[in-house]
Design a protein around this motif. Structure first.
Motif, PDB file in Angstrom:
ATOM      1  N   GLU A   1       0.592  -1.140   0.087  1.00  0.00           N
ATOM      2  CA  GLU A   1       0.007   0.095   0.019  1.00  0.00           C
ATOM      3  C   GLU A   1       0.859   1.274   0.031  1.00  0.00           C
ATOM      4  OE1 GLU A   1      -3.698  -0.243   2.255  1.00  0.00           O
ATOM      5  OE2 GLU A   1      -2.711  -1.927   3.224  1.00  0.00           O
ATOM      6  N   VAL A   2       2.061   1.143   0.637  1.00  0.00           N
ATOM      7  CA  VAL A   2       2.868   2.382   0.732  1.00  0.00           C
ATOM      8  C   VAL A   2       3.408   2.411  -0.817  1.00  0.00           C
ATOM      9  CG1 VAL A   2       5.349   3.177   1.331  1.00  0.00           C
ATOM     10  CG2 VAL A   2       3.749   2.065   3.133  1.00  0.00           C
ATOM     11  N   LEU A   3       3.892   1.395  -1.452  1.00  0.00           N
ATOM     12  CA  LEU A   3       4.494   1.406  -2.939  1.00  0.00           C
ATOM     13  C   LEU A   3       3.217   2.191  -3.832  1.00  0.00           C
ATOM     14  CD1 LEU A   3       6.613  -1.615  -2.752  1.00  0.00           C
ATOM     15  CD2 LEU A   3       7.256   0.971  -2.438  1.00  0.00           C
ATOM     16  N   ALA A   4       1.939   1.484  -3.444  1.00  0.00           N
ATOM     17  CA  ALA A   4       0.759   1.916  -4.413  1.00  0.00           C
ATOM     18  C   ALA A   4       0.813   3.518  -4.439  1.00  0.00           C
ATOM     19  CB  ALA A   4      -0.272   1.201  -4.255  1.00  0.00           C
ATOM     20  N   SER A   5       0.614   3.816  -2.906  1.00  0.00           N
ATOM     21  CA  SER A   5       0.615   5.509  -2.956  1.00  0.00           C
ATOM     22  C   SER A   5       1.803   6.257  -3.554  1.00  0.00           C
ATOM     23  CB  SER A   5       0.561   5.786  -1.481  1.00  0.00           C
ATOM     24  OG  SER A   5      -0.636   5.160  -0.836  1.00  0.00           O
ATOM     25  N   LYS A   6       2.927   5.711  -3.496  1.00  0.00           N
ATOM     26  CA  LYS A   6       4.120   6.170  -4.213  1.00  0.00           C
ATOM     27  C   LYS A   6       3.881   6.382  -5.737  1.00  0.00           C
ATOM     28  CE  LYS A   6       8.945   5.386  -5.043  1.00  0.00           C
ATOM     29  NZ  LYS A   6      10.137   4.353  -5.003  1.00  0.00           N
ATOM     30  N   GLU A   7       3.301   5.246  -6.294  1.00  0.00           N
ATOM     31  CA  GLU A   7       3.285   5.348  -7.605  1.00  0.00           C
ATOM     32  C   GLU A   7       1.976   6.212  -7.949  1.00  0.00           C
ATOM     33  OE1 GLU A   7       1.548   2.085 -10.900  1.00  0.00           O
ATOM     34  OE2 GLU A   7       2.544   1.442  -9.203  1.00  0.00           O
ATOM     35  N   ARG A   8       0.959   6.293  -7.067  1.00  0.00           N
ATOM     36  CA  ARG A   8      -0.284   7.262  -7.569  1.00  0.00           C
ATOM     37  C   ARG A   8       0.371   8.686  -7.402  1.00  0.00           C
ATOM     38  NH1 ARG A   8      -3.408   5.873  -3.803  1.00  0.00           N
ATOM     39  NH2 ARG A   8      -2.819   7.388  -2.046  1.00  0.00           N
ATOM     40  N   LEU A   9       1.322   9.050  -6.513  1.00  0.00           N
ATOM     41  CA  LEU A   9       1.570  10.305  -6.173  1.00  0.00           C
ATOM     42  C   LEU A   9       2.549  10.690  -7.360  1.00  0.00           C
ATOM     43  CD1 LEU A   9       2.183  10.185  -2.534  1.00  0.00           C
ATOM     44  CD2 LEU A   9       0.486  11.828  -3.594  1.00  0.00           C
ATOM     45  N   GLN A  10       3.601   9.755  -7.741  1.00  0.00           N
ATOM     46  CA  GLN A  10       4.309   9.950  -8.810  1.00  0.00           C
ATOM     47  C   GLN A  10       3.750  10.071 -10.099  1.00  0.00           C
ATOM     48  OE1 GLN A  10       7.492   7.106  -8.359  1.00  0.00           O
ATOM     49  NE2 GLN A  10       8.570   8.439  -6.876  1.00  0.00           N
ATOM     50  N   GLN A  11       2.927   9.345 -10.513  1.00  0.00           N
ATOM     51  CA  GLN A  11       2.004   9.336 -11.690  1.00  0.00           C
ATOM     52  C   GLN A  11       1.313  10.858 -11.901  1.00  0.00           C
ATOM     53  OE1 GLN A  11      -0.524   6.114 -11.946  1.00  0.00           O
ATOM     54  NE2 GLN A  11       1.069   4.748 -12.646  1.00  0.00           N
ATOM     55  N   ALA A  12       1.272  11.505 -10.526  1.00  0.00           N
ATOM     56  CA  ALA A  12       0.473  12.790 -10.523  1.00  0.00           C
ATOM     57  C   ALA A  12       1.616  14.033 -10.597  1.00  0.00           C
ATOM     58  CB  ALA A  12      -0.305  13.173  -9.457  1.00  0.00           C
ATOM     59  N   GLY A  13       2.786  13.500 -10.760  1.00  0.00           N
ATOM     60  CA  GLY A  13       3.934  14.608 -11.039  1.00  0.00           C
ATOM     61  C   GLY A  13       4.455  14.985  -9.748  1.00  0.00           C
ATOM     62  N   LEU A  14       4.223  14.237  -8.447  1.00  0.00           N
ATOM     63  CA  LEU A  14       4.483  14.486  -7.360  1.00  0.00           C
ATOM     64  C   LEU A  14       6.014  14.008  -7.031  1.00  0.00           C
ATOM     65  CD1 LEU A  14       1.034  14.775  -5.706  1.00  0.00           C
ATOM     66  CD2 LEU A  14       2.398  16.812  -6.413  1.00  0.00           C
ATOM     67  N   ALA A  15       6.725  14.467  -6.266  1.00  0.00           N
ATOM     68  CA  ALA A  15       8.150  13.985  -5.882  1.00  0.00           C
ATOM     69  C   ALA A  15       7.893  13.435  -4.744  1.00  0.00           C
ATOM     70  CB  ALA A  15       9.072  15.084  -5.807  1.00  0.00           C
ATOM     71  N   THR A  16       8.400  12.162  -4.577  1.00  0.00           N
ATOM     72  CA  THR A  16       8.335  11.306  -3.258  1.00  0.00           C
ATOM     73  C   THR A  16       9.890  10.991  -2.752  1.00  0.00           C
ATOM     74  OG1 THR A  16       8.025   9.321  -4.252  1.00  0.00           O
ATOM     75  CG2 THR A  16       6.087  10.250  -3.909  1.00  0.00           C
ATOM     76  N   PHE A  17       9.830  10.654  -1.599  1.00  0.00           N
ATOM     77  CA  PHE A  17      11.207  10.412  -0.999  1.00  0.00           C
ATOM     78  C   PHE A  17      10.889   9.282  -0.287  1.00  0.00           C
ATOM     79  CE2 PHE A  17      13.882  10.432   3.058  1.00  0.00           C
ATOM     80  CZ  PHE A  17      15.156  10.457   2.456  1.00  0.00           C
ATOM     81  N   ASP A  18      11.702   7.991  -0.336  1.00  0.00           N
ATOM     82  CA  ASP A  18      11.606   6.726   0.508  1.00  0.00           C
ATOM     83  C   ASP A  18      12.276   6.815   1.576  1.00  0.00           C
ATOM     84  OD1 ASP A  18      10.375   5.964  -2.050  1.00  0.00           O
ATOM     85  OD2 ASP A  18      11.362   4.335  -2.585  1.00  0.00           O
ATOM     86  N   GLU A  19      11.771   5.983   2.504  1.00  0.00           N
ATOM     87  CA  GLU A  19      12.633   5.680   3.853  1.00  0.00           C
ATOM     88  C   GLU A  19      12.062   4.101   4.020  1.00  0.00           C
ATOM     89  OE1 GLU A  19      13.951   8.256   7.383  1.00  0.00           O
ATOM     90  OE2 GLU A  19      11.912   8.585   6.637  1.00  0.00           O
ATOM     91  N   MET A  20      12.641   3.160   3.680  1.00  0.00           N
ATOM     92  CA  MET A  20      12.437   1.725   3.738  1.00  0.00           C
ATOM     93  C   MET A  20      12.917   1.100   4.828  1.00  0.00           C
ATOM     94  SD  MET A  20       9.783   1.455   1.734  1.00  0.00           S
ATOM     95  CE  MET A  20       9.101   2.469   0.329  1.00  0.00           C
TER      96      MET A  20
END
Length: 134
Positions: A72-91
């Protein structure tokens, strides 16, 4: 009794903020006016409103959405990036006395959001700057 937390934040650009939160929450707003927007979320249960004007930077450290899995974290990341928003990972990080997988994203008004999954509770912090690296 039904309880639903309410969070109201001030924003400087309603259109940019609605775009950001639409993709963060994965839902359309329930109400939009010239100076106001409301997201009435069921999952997580939250009445979240955007109000144009006022001080946008207050005493908020960050905001977050806890999800049930790394997927679900990764799905949120993909949705945000597809909208052109920059994300930062902390796995696989330790924060708030828990081992977590998380991503960070910042709203147009610099409100920092994390989408996170708690893998396990831990007894000690491994870093002193928890929730400040994004």
């Amino acid at each position: 009794m039904t309880l639903k937390p309410h969070v109201a934040i001030n924003v400087s650009d309603l259109d940019a903020s609605v775009h950001f939160y639409r993709h963060l929450f994965g839902e359309e707003p329930a109400k939009v006016r010239a100076d106001y927007a409301k997201f009435d979320l069921d999952e997580p249960a939250l009445n979240f409103t955007l109000n144009v004007g006022g001080e946008v930077q207050g005493g908020i450290n960050h905001l977050g959405i806890q999800v049930g899995s790394k997927e679900e974290v990764l799905a949120s990341k993909e949705r945000l990036q597809q909208a052109g928003l920059a994300t930062f990972d902390e796995m696989d990080t330790s924060c708030c006395y828990a081992r977590q997988d998380k991503i960070w994203v910042t709203s147009p008004d610099e409100h920092r959001w994390e989408v996170f999954y708690v893998k396990e509770d831990i007894e000690q912090q491994e870093k002193s700057n928890c929730c400040t690296s994004a």
